[in-house]
Design a protein around this motif. Structure first.
Motif, mmCIF file in Angstrom:
data_model
loop_
_atom_site.group_PDB
_atom_site.id
_atom_site.type_symbol
_atom_site.label_atom_id
_atom_site.label_comp_id
_atom_site.label_asym_id
_atom_site.label_seq_id
_atom_site.Cartn_x
_atom_site.Cartn_y
_atom_site.Cartn_z
ATOM 1 N N ASP A 248 1.017 4.157 -2.760
ATOM 2 C CA ASP A 248 0.875 5.486 -2.466
ATOM 3 C C ASP A 248 1.752 6.398 -3.011
ATOM 4 O O ASP A 248 1.792 7.479 -3.686
ATOM 5 C CB ASP A 248 0.640 5.799 -1.018
ATOM 6 C CG ASP A 248 -0.579 5.217 -0.479
ATOM 7 O OD1 ASP A 248 -1.610 5.162 -1.414
ATOM 8 O OD2 ASP A 248 -0.689 5.067 0.620
ATOM 9 N N ALA B 163 0.811 -1.291 0.041
ATOM 10 C CA ALA B 163 0.014 0.038 0.007
ATOM 11 C C ALA B 163 0.881 1.197 -0.014
ATOM 12 O O ALA B 163 0.615 2.050 -0.618
ATOM 13 C CB ALA B 163 -0.934 0.063 1.109
ATOM 14 N N LEU B 164 2.023 1.163 0.735
ATOM 15 C CA LEU B 164 2.935 2.554 0.754
ATOM 16 C C LEU B 164 3.499 2.746 -0.664
ATOM 17 O O LEU B 164 3.729 3.627 -0.984
ATOM 18 C CB LEU B 164 3.865 2.143 1.839
ATOM 19 C CG LEU B 164 4.833 3.403 2.205
ATOM 20 C CD1 LEU B 164 4.148 4.559 2.632
ATOM 21 C CD2 LEU B 164 6.024 2.997 3.095
ATOM 22 N N ASP C 213 1.585 9.127 -6.017
ATOM 23 C CA ASP C 213 2.230 10.466 -5.871
ATOM 24 C C ASP C 213 3.295 10.903 -6.995
ATOM 25 O O ASP C 213 3.064 11.938 -7.684
ATOM 26 C CB ASP C 213 3.106 10.792 -4.698
ATOM 27 C CG ASP C 213 1.973 10.798 -3.322
ATOM 28 O OD1 ASP C 213 0.822 10.960 -3.542
ATOM 29 O OD2 ASP C 213 2.639 10.502 -2.248
ATOM 30 N N LYS D 247 -6.821 1.988 -8.035
ATOM 31 C CA LYS D 247 -7.070 3.179 -7.210
ATOM 32 C C LYS D 247 -6.909 4.616 -8.005
ATOM 33 O O LYS D 247 -6.131 4.711 -9.133
ATOM 34 C CB LYS D 247 -6.000 3.310 -6.225
ATOM 35 C CG LYS D 247 -5.932 4.244 -5.097
ATOM 36 C CD LYS D 247 -5.061 3.757 -3.959
ATOM 37 C CE LYS D 247 -5.450 4.621 -2.618
ATOM 38 N NZ LYS D 247 -4.400 4.501 -1.825
#
Length: 195
Positions: free
Chosen positions: A89, A85-86, A93, A184
């Protein structure tokens, strides 16, 4: 074992250590038989109770070890999910930082639509194609908006119009393209919706 001369008159060699061992073993056997006869039922019950207590403790320790192993396995799985998940993310970005460049290249291509054989337009198309390939490798895909039902999870409605030619809650125009990455939303599509 050492053999010593017997102090008796016979003159025979005698193994003193063997004689002592035989004597000690016979004493122990005699005492063991006495103890076995003297062991009472209460002592047997006490030993059984101790055995049951130790068995219960072993079961507790086994359960504790199994719970600890299960907790550690869950910890490893949770850590892997958190890392994924990190990573997603951070990737989102990074993609968000490149999307304005994609928008500007699309605007440049739209402005140069009528210019055929222009080397500047060809260069922009090559750069756009290369950037699009990079986004494809990262798993970034555009959100299809026009002529689809409005979805607040994917679209950001900035205008509403009443138009009988379109169905209710249908996207009729896209102002800014939205993107998804591995399911996502990276950026919502900016759209006009018919009510």
């Amino acid at each position: 074992m050492k053999k010593y001369k017997n102090l008796k008159d016979t003159g025979e060699e005698v193994n003193v250590a063997e004689e002592n061992e035989v004597a000690i073993n016979s004493d122990v056997e005699a005492k063991g038989d006495e103890k076995a006869e003297n062991v009472s039922d209460s002592e047997v019950e006490g030993l059984k109770a101790k055995l049951e207590e130790k068995t219960r403790q072993c079961e507790e320790y086994t359960n504790m070890v199994q719970r600890t192993a299960a907790e550690f396995d869950n910890y490893k799985k949770r850590t892997i999910k958190e890392k994924e998940a990190l990573s997603l993310d951070v990737s989102i970005d990074m993609v968000n930082a490149f999307l304005p460049v994609v928008d500007n290249l699309e605007r440049a291509l739209k402005a140069a639509e009528g210019m055929e054989g222009n080397p500047l337009k060809d260069g922009v198309e090559l750069v756009m194609r290369q950037l699009q390939d990079c986004l494809d490798k990262l798993g970034v895909e555009p959100i299809t908006a026009v002529d689809n039902p409005f979805d607040p999870e994917l679209h950001n409605a900035v205008m509403h119009v009443s138009d009988e030619a379109y169905g209710e809650n249908t996207v009729i125009e896209e102002f800014q393209k939205g993107y998804l990455m591995k399911g996502k939303v990276v950026r919502h599509s900016m759209v006009k919706v018919a009510n």
